[in-house]
Design a protein around this motif. Structure first.
Motif, PDB file in Angstrom:
ATOM      1  N   GLU A 130       0.822  -1.210   0.000  1.00  0.00           N
ATOM      2  CA  GLU A 130       0.000   0.000   0.000  1.00  0.00           C
ATOM      3  C   GLU A 130       0.856   1.260   0.000  1.00  0.00           C
ATOM      4  OE1 GLU A 130      -2.981   0.020   3.088  1.00  0.00           O
ATOM      5  OE2 GLU A 130      -3.496  -2.063   2.681  1.00  0.00           O
ATOM      6  N   GLY A 131       1.920   1.264   0.787  1.00  0.00           N
ATOM      7  CA  GLY A 131       2.791   2.440   0.862  1.00  0.00           C
ATOM      8  C   GLY A 131       3.490   2.733  -0.452  1.00  0.00           C
ATOM      9  N   ASP A 132       3.844   1.681  -1.185  1.00  0.00           N
ATOM     10  CA  ASP A 132       4.487   1.852  -2.481  1.00  0.00           C
ATOM     11  C   ASP A 132       3.540   2.543  -3.459  1.00  0.00           C
ATOM     12  OD1 ASP A 132       6.641   1.512  -4.236  1.00  0.00           O
ATOM     13  OD2 ASP A 132       5.835  -0.367  -5.008  1.00  0.00           O
ATOM     14  N   VAL A 133       2.292   2.094  -3.497  1.00  0.00           N
ATOM     15  CA  VAL A 133       1.306   2.681  -4.402  1.00  0.00           C
ATOM     16  C   VAL A 133       0.950   4.098  -3.962  1.00  0.00           C
ATOM     17  CG1 VAL A 133      -1.039   2.454  -5.306  1.00  0.00           C
ATOM     18  CG2 VAL A 133       0.410   0.433  -5.090  1.00  0.00           C
ATOM     19  N   LEU A 134       0.780   4.313  -2.661  1.00  0.00           N
ATOM     20  CA  LEU A 134       0.483   5.663  -2.180  1.00  0.00           C
ATOM     21  C   LEU A 134       1.617   6.627  -2.511  1.00  0.00           C
ATOM     22  CD1 LEU A 134      -1.137   4.997   1.305  1.00  0.00           C
ATOM     23  CD2 LEU A 134      -2.235   5.964  -0.717  1.00  0.00           C
ATOM     24  N   GLY A 135       2.860   6.184  -2.351  1.00  0.00           N
ATOM     25  CA  GLY A 135       3.997   7.022  -2.701  1.00  0.00           C
ATOM     26  C   GLY A 135       3.972   7.410  -4.164  1.00  0.00           C
ATOM     27  N   ARG A 136       3.655   6.445  -5.022  1.00  0.00           N
ATOM     28  CA  ARG A 136       3.571   6.724  -6.459  1.00  0.00           C
ATOM     29  C   ARG A 136       2.457   7.738  -6.750  1.00  0.00           C
ATOM     30  NH1 ARG A 136       1.694   1.991  -9.581  1.00  0.00           N
ATOM     31  NH2 ARG A 136       2.723   0.944  -7.862  1.00  0.00           N
ATOM     32  N   LEU A 137       1.305   7.562  -6.101  1.00  0.00           N
ATOM     33  CA  LEU A 137       0.194   8.494  -6.315  1.00  0.00           C
ATOM     34  C   LEU A 137       0.538   9.905  -5.830  1.00  0.00           C
ATOM     35  CD1 LEU A 137      -2.778   6.209  -5.243  1.00  0.00           C
ATOM     36  CD2 LEU A 137      -2.253   6.985  -7.562  1.00  0.00           C
ATOM     37  N   ILE A 138       1.200   9.999  -4.699  1.00  0.00           N
ATOM     38  CA  ILE A 138       1.582  11.311  -4.158  1.00  0.00           C
ATOM     39  C   ILE A 138       2.602  11.982  -5.068  1.00  0.00           C
ATOM     40  CG2 ILE A 138       2.773  12.449  -2.244  1.00  0.00           C
ATOM     41  CD1 ILE A 138       1.367  10.355  -0.409  1.00  0.00           C
ATOM     42  N   ARG A 139       3.583  11.217  -5.568  1.00  0.00           N
ATOM     43  CA  ARG A 139       4.564  11.794  -6.500  1.00  0.00           C
ATOM     44  C   ARG A 139       3.879  12.315  -7.763  1.00  0.00           C
ATOM     45  NH1 ARG A 139       7.586   7.764  -4.144  1.00  0.00           N
ATOM     46  NH2 ARG A 139       7.059   6.183  -5.675  1.00  0.00           N
ATOM     47  N   GLU A 140       2.937  11.540  -8.301  1.00  0.00           N
ATOM     48  CA  GLU A 140       2.191  11.987  -9.491  1.00  0.00           C
ATOM     49  C   GLU A 140       1.402  13.244  -9.180  1.00  0.00           C
ATOM     50  OE1 GLU A 140      -0.239   8.735 -10.818  1.00  0.00           O
ATOM     51  OE2 GLU A 140       1.500   7.460 -11.232  1.00  0.00           O
ATOM     52  N   TYR A 141       0.783  13.303  -8.022  1.00  0.00           N
ATOM     53  CA  TYR A 141       0.016  14.477  -7.614  1.00  0.00           C
ATOM     54  C   TYR A 141       0.915  15.702  -7.530  1.00  0.00           C
ATOM     55  CZ  TYR A 141      -2.695  17.607  -4.622  1.00  0.00           C
ATOM     56  OH  TYR A 141      -3.339  18.699  -4.109  1.00  0.00           O
ATOM     57  N   LEU A 142       2.080  15.539  -6.891  1.00  0.00           N
ATOM     58  CA  LEU A 142       3.010  16.656  -6.759  1.00  0.00           C
ATOM     59  C   LEU A 142       3.527  17.129  -8.110  1.00  0.00           C
ATOM     60  CD1 LEU A 142       4.991  15.554  -3.583  1.00  0.00           C
ATOM     61  CD2 LEU A 142       3.250  17.355  -3.752  1.00  0.00           C
ATOM     62  N   LEU A 143       3.814  16.187  -8.998  1.00  0.00           N
ATOM     63  CA  LEU A 143       4.272  16.590 -10.345  1.00  0.00           C
ATOM     64  C   LEU A 143       3.176  17.345 -11.080  1.00  0.00           C
ATOM     65  CD1 LEU A 143       6.292  13.465 -11.466  1.00  0.00           C
ATOM     66  CD2 LEU A 143       7.177  15.745 -11.017  1.00  0.00           C
ATOM     67  N   GLY A 144       1.928  16.936 -10.899  1.00  0.00           N
ATOM     68  CA  GLY A 144       0.789  17.633 -11.526  1.00  0.00           C
ATOM     69  C   GLY A 144       0.606  19.036 -10.983  1.00  0.00           C
ATOM     70  N   LYS A 145       1.012  19.272  -9.755  1.00  0.00           N
ATOM     71  CA  LYS A 145       0.905  20.600  -9.140  1.00  0.00           C
ATOM     72  C   LYS A 145       2.114  21.478  -9.454  1.00  0.00           C
ATOM     73  CE  LYS A 145      -2.951  20.169  -6.886  1.00  0.00           C
ATOM     74  NZ  LYS A 145      -4.105  20.993  -7.209  1.00  0.00           N
ATOM     75  N   GLY A 146       3.025  20.963 -10.236  1.00  0.00           N
ATOM     76  CA  GLY A 146       4.196  21.755 -10.605  1.00  0.00           C
ATOM     77  C   GLY A 146       5.324  21.677  -9.613  1.00  0.00           C
ATOM     78  N   CYS A 147       5.264  20.744  -8.707  1.00  0.00           N
ATOM     79  CA  CYS A 147       6.349  20.581  -7.742  1.00  0.00           C
ATOM     80  C   CYS A 147       7.454  19.744  -8.401  1.00  0.00           C
ATOM     81  CB  CYS A 147       5.851  19.865  -6.493  1.00  0.00           C
ATOM     82  SG  CYS A 147       4.548  20.786  -5.639  1.00  0.00           S
TER      83      CYS A 147
END
Length: 153
Positions: A130-147
């Motif tokens: 679960e942590g691996d998938v959540l980390g991937r989702l958070i990274r994608e979210y941050l990249l989408g926000k321009g981080c």
């Protein structure tokens, strides 16, 4: 046993079994030998259940029931998932003990029970933690926000 049933008067066996009982013994013994030879499997059981002690048959049954229940919670055998590190005394398998990863952080997610169950099933089907998938989702979210890759806004 086979000879005993073919020639019952000769007395090959003192404790005869019906053929249905002994027919699959060789296959079962071979399967158990393969399981014992699997080093990853032995290590997983040692790390998860090696310190368990029982005084009688009922306590042993409780331990086995807990182990079976834990294994039913995984979509596949956890000893077949990658290791996150090397340790002789702590399990580091991604599927069962990924929360011990050095980069793991405790995060709270607000999900309905059905959503959480669906997420767990999807993660298990992906053969991940679960942590691996959540980390991937958070990274994608941050990249989408321009981080950037460093996560700074």
């Amino acid at each position: 046993m086979d000879l005993h049933h073919r020639y019952p008067k000769v007395g090959f066996a003192t404790r005869a079994m019906p053929p249905a009982v002994y027919a699959g013994i060789t296959r079962r013994v071979e399967r158990v030998q393969r399981e014992i030879a699997d080093m990853d499997r032995r290590e997983w059981f040692r790390l998860h259940y090696g310190s368990e002690r029982h005084r009688n048959r009922s306590e042993l049954s409780e331990i086995l029931a807990r182990c079976k229940a834990e294994l039913r919670g995984y979509p596949h055998y956890p000893w077949r998932t990658p290791r996150l590190g090397t340790s002789r005394n702590v399990c580091t398998r991604l599927m069962c003990c990924g929360y011990q990863h050095p980069k793991a952080e405790y995060m709270v997610a607000f999900l309905e029970r059905e959503e959480h169950d669906a997420f767990r099933r999807a993660v298990f089907n992906e053969r991940a933690h679960e942590g691996d998938v959540l980390g991937r989702l958070i990274r994608e979210y941050l990249l989408g926000k321009g981080c950037g890759d460093d996560g700074a806004a």
